[in-house]
Design an enzyme around this catalytic site. Structure first.
Site, mmCIF file in Angstrom:
data_model
loop_
_atom_site.group_PDB
_atom_site.id
_atom_site.type_symbol
_atom_site.label_atom_id
_atom_site.label_comp_id
_atom_site.label_asym_id
_atom_site.label_seq_id
_atom_site.Cartn_x
_atom_site.Cartn_y
_atom_site.Cartn_z
ATOM 1 N N HIS A 99 -5.698 1.984 -12.536
ATOM 2 C CA HIS A 99 -5.454 1.818 -13.539
ATOM 3 C C HIS A 99 -6.591 1.080 -14.771
ATOM 4 O O HIS A 99 -7.519 0.391 -14.040
ATOM 5 C CB HIS A 99 -4.380 0.364 -13.965
ATOM 6 N N HIS A 115 -2.941 -5.750 -11.958
ATOM 7 C CA HIS A 115 -3.212 -5.135 -10.420
ATOM 8 C C HIS A 115 -4.009 -3.613 -10.505
ATOM 9 O O HIS A 115 -3.845 -2.836 -11.305
ATOM 10 C CB HIS A 115 -1.904 -4.889 -9.449
ATOM 11 N N ASP A 122 -0.954 4.149 -1.847
ATOM 12 C CA ASP A 122 -1.476 2.850 -2.294
ATOM 13 C C ASP A 122 -1.454 1.632 -1.398
ATOM 14 O O ASP A 122 -1.269 0.491 -1.798
ATOM 15 C CB ASP A 122 -0.402 2.423 -3.583
ATOM 16 N N CYS A 169 6.399 3.156 -5.737
ATOM 17 C CA CYS A 169 5.531 4.473 -5.415
ATOM 18 C C CYS A 169 5.783 5.425 -4.116
ATOM 19 O O CYS A 169 5.701 6.608 -4.235
ATOM 20 C CB CYS A 169 4.174 3.904 -5.394
ATOM 21 N N ASP A 187 -3.265 3.714 -7.151
ATOM 22 C CA ASP A 187 -3.263 3.134 -8.214
ATOM 23 C C ASP A 187 -4.683 2.866 -9.108
ATOM 24 O O ASP A 187 -5.476 2.225 -8.319
ATOM 25 C CB ASP A 187 -2.647 1.756 -8.340
ATOM 26 N N LYS A 221 -4.311 7.849 -9.563
ATOM 27 C CA LYS A 221 -2.940 7.924 -10.285
ATOM 28 C C LYS A 221 -2.990 6.728 -11.290
ATOM 29 O O LYS A 221 -3.602 5.895 -11.151
ATOM 30 C CB LYS A 221 -1.645 8.187 -9.578
HETATM 31 C C1 VGL Z 1 3.502 -0.303 -7.202
HETATM 32 C C2 VGL Z 1 4.580 -1.858 -8.566
HETATM 33 C C3 VGL Z 1 3.683 -1.582 -9.274
HETATM 34 C C4 VGL Z 1 3.448 0.654 -6.103
HETATM 35 C C5 VGL Z 1 2.692 0.240 -8.157
HETATM 36 O O1 VGL Z 1 2.500 1.199 -5.713
HETATM 37 O O2 VGL Z 1 4.521 1.064 -5.415
HETATM 38 N N1 VGL Z 1 4.641 -0.969 -7.352
HETATM 39 N N2 VGL Z 1 2.859 -0.427 -9.495
#
Ligand code: VGL
Length: 196
Positions: free
Chosen positions: A54, A71, A10, A139, A52, A95
Site C-alpha cells: 500500500h 498496514h 500475504d 485476501c 499487500d 497488489k
Molecule cells: C488483508 C485485511 C486487510 C489480507 C488485507 O491480506 O487478507 N486483510 N487487508
C-alpha cells in the site's frame, strides 16, 4: 500433466503476531507453506507470493475512510514477508498499490514487470492453483474466488491458512463460500501424498 502453481497470499509481518493487523496464529502458516514450497520446487510448479503493497495514504486505511489500521505500507518492515518464509526464487506479485484500491485478490496484483497475475499464470500454461496464506476471510478468499473465475482448477490448503475473524465464524463462512464456488479444500499432507 496439468501445470500447477502454488500461491502464497500475504504472509507479511503486519499480518503476523506483533504486526499492526495481526491475524491470530498467522505465523503458523509458515511451516506448512515452506514444506509446500519445497514440494512445489521439486515438482516443477510455478510459485508466486503475493504481498499487500500500500501507499502510505490510501482509502483502505481507517484514517482515510477505510476499515483497516495502517498496514503493509510499501518498503516498510511491516510489509516484508515473514522472515522464515522461503521466498527465494519465487515470483512476487504486489497488489493494492493504488491509493483507492483495496486489492484483496492476488489477481489484482502485478509482477515486477507489470504483468497481471492471471496473464502471468496463463502464459506459463498453469491450469491448477493451490492457495494458502493470510487471511482466510479476506485476501485468501478473494484470490481463490478469482482463481475459479479465471478458469483455474483451484485448491485451498486448509492447514496453511488463518483468518482475521472480525466476527466469529467469518473464516468458516469464507471457506463455505469458496467451496460453493468450486474450490476444493485439501491439506498440504494430501498434496504430498498425491491426493489431487
Ligand atoms: C488483508 C485485511 C486487510 C489480507 C488485507 O491480506 O487478507 N486483510 N487487508
Amino acid at each position: 500433466m496439468n501445470k500447477k502453481a502454488l500461491i502464497i497470499v500475504d504472509v507479511q509481518n503486519d499480518f503476523c503476531p506483533g504486526g499492526s493487523l495481526p491475524v491470530p496464529q498467522g505465523n503458523e502458516v509458515v511451516g506448512p507453506l515452506n514444506r509446500m514450497v519445497e514440494y512445489a520446487k521439486s515438482h516443477g510448479w510455478l510459485i508466486v507470493a503475493s504481498r499487500d503493497w500500500h501507499p502510505a495514504v490510501t482509502s483502505h486505511f481507517e484514517t482515510y475512510g477505510g476499515m483497516w489500521p495502517v498496514h503493509c505500507v510499501l518498503d516498510t518492515k511491516g510489509a516484508e514477508f515473514h522472515r522464515d518464509l522461503e521466498v527465494d526464487d519465487v515470483t512476487i506479485v504486489s497488489k493494492a498499490t493504488e491509493p483507492d484500491e483495496d486489492g484483496y485478490s492476488a489477481f489484482d496484483g502485478h509482477t515486477k514487470d507489470g504483468q497481471a497475475l492471471g496473464t502471468f499464470l496463463k502464459s506459463h500454461g498453469v491450469e491448477e492453483l493451490y492457495v494458502g496464506g493470510l487471511a482466510t476471510d479476506y485476501c485468501v478468499k478473494a484470490t481463490a474466488l478469482d482463481s475459479v473465475k479465471y478458469g483455474f482448477r483451484t485448491f485451498l490448503l486448509s492447514d496453511a491458512i488463518r483468518g482475521v475473524d472480525r466476527e466469529s465464524g467469518d473464516s468458516d463462512h469464507a471457506i463455505g463460500e469458496m467451496k460453493q464456488a468450486g474450490v476444493s479444500v485439501i491439506t498440504t499432507r494430501e498434496v504430498w501424498h498425491g491426493k489431487t
